[in-house]
Design a protein around this motif. Structure first.
Motif, PDB file in Angstrom:
ATOM      1  N   PRO A   9      23.108  65.313   2.811  1.00 62.55           N
ATOM      2  CA  PRO A   9      22.012  65.284   1.807  1.00 62.55           C
ATOM      3  C   PRO A   9      21.713  66.693   1.319  1.00 62.55           C
ATOM      4  N   PRO A  10      21.311  66.788   0.049  1.00 62.38           N
ATOM      5  CA  PRO A  10      20.985  68.118  -0.493  1.00 62.38           C
ATOM      6  C   PRO A  10      19.783  68.709   0.248  1.00 62.38           C
ATOM      7  N   PRO A  11      19.743  69.996   0.305  1.00 61.97           N
ATOM      8  CA  PRO A  11      18.595  70.603   1.011  1.00 61.97           C
ATOM      9  C   PRO A  11      17.294  70.363   0.249  1.00 61.97           C
ATOM     10  N   SER A  12      16.241  70.253   0.974  1.00 64.81           N
ATOM     11  CA  SER A  12      14.922  70.040   0.362  1.00 64.81           C
ATOM     12  C   SER A  12      14.508  71.297  -0.422  1.00 64.81           C
TER      13      SER A  12
END
Length: 208
Positions: A9-12
């Motif tokens: 998942p993409p970083p927050s």
């Protein structure tokens, strides 16, 4: 075996800086309060500067007029009709500033409780002026001086004649004392609303 791979998942996104949430509030305060306040202060400063310039010019004109009086009369020959109001006190202040003197001040009162009395006495005392007070009743003013004032001024205007009665009485006293020149102050009541009938028309410039 079977292997499954999935993209991580993409970083927050990073949290906004603490002050970011305050920006709308700060902008609102600046637009609605700070800027109008600064503009108002700027306008006030310009108005004060313009007023100071006008006041200085008027002061110079008054001092020049008092100097001119000194060129046309001797100190011992001139007196001041002293009401103790704005007009005559301004003349006294200008005279002191430019080194012009009066031999005496003459005040006409229609009663011992006249509001002019204390002011006239205080002005004469402050400027070291010999002070002569004439007491006369309102009835005597009218009977003695009204015909002469109306004839000399060619007017039946009530306010003009009312003010002139006191001046006429002061002129007579000046003549009795041997003065050849009497200086009279006039106009401050018209400029600053000294008459009660002008109190309600401050916003009506044509009527003023």
């Amino acid at each position: 075996g079977v292997y499954m791979w999935s993209r991580p998942p993409p970083p927050s996104p990073p949290p906004p800086p603490p002050f970011a949430t305050m920006l709308p509030v700060v902008a609102s305060v600046l637009v609605c309060w700070v800027l109008p306040f600064l503009l108002m202060r700027l306008v006030e400063r310009r108005e004060r500067a313009a007023l100071a310039s006008t006041s200085a010019a008027l002061r110079r004109q008054l001092c020049a007029a008092v100097r001119d009086i000194a060129t046309r009369s001797l100190p011992g020959d001139r007196c001041l009709i002293l009401s103790g109001g704005v007009d005559t006190c301004a003349i006294l202040a200008a005279a002191e500033e430019v080194g012009v003197s009066f031999a005496a001040g003459i005040t006409v009162l229609t009663g011992d409780d006249s509001p002019d009395k204390e002011f006239a006495v205080a002005a004469a005392t402050a400027h070291g002026l010999a002070h002569h007070v004439v007491f006369v009743t309102a009835s005597d003013l009218v009977q003695t001086y009204l015909p002469q004032c109306a004839d000399s001024l060619h007017t039946f205007d009530g306010m003009t004649l009312r003010n002139s009665l006191v001046v006429a009485a002061a002129f007579r006293k000046a003549r009795e004392l041997g003065f050849k020149h009497a200086v009279v102050g006039d106009g401050a009541d018209e400029l600053f609303g000294g008459y009660s009938f002008m109190w309600g028309c401050g916003d009506d410039l044509p009527q003023w």
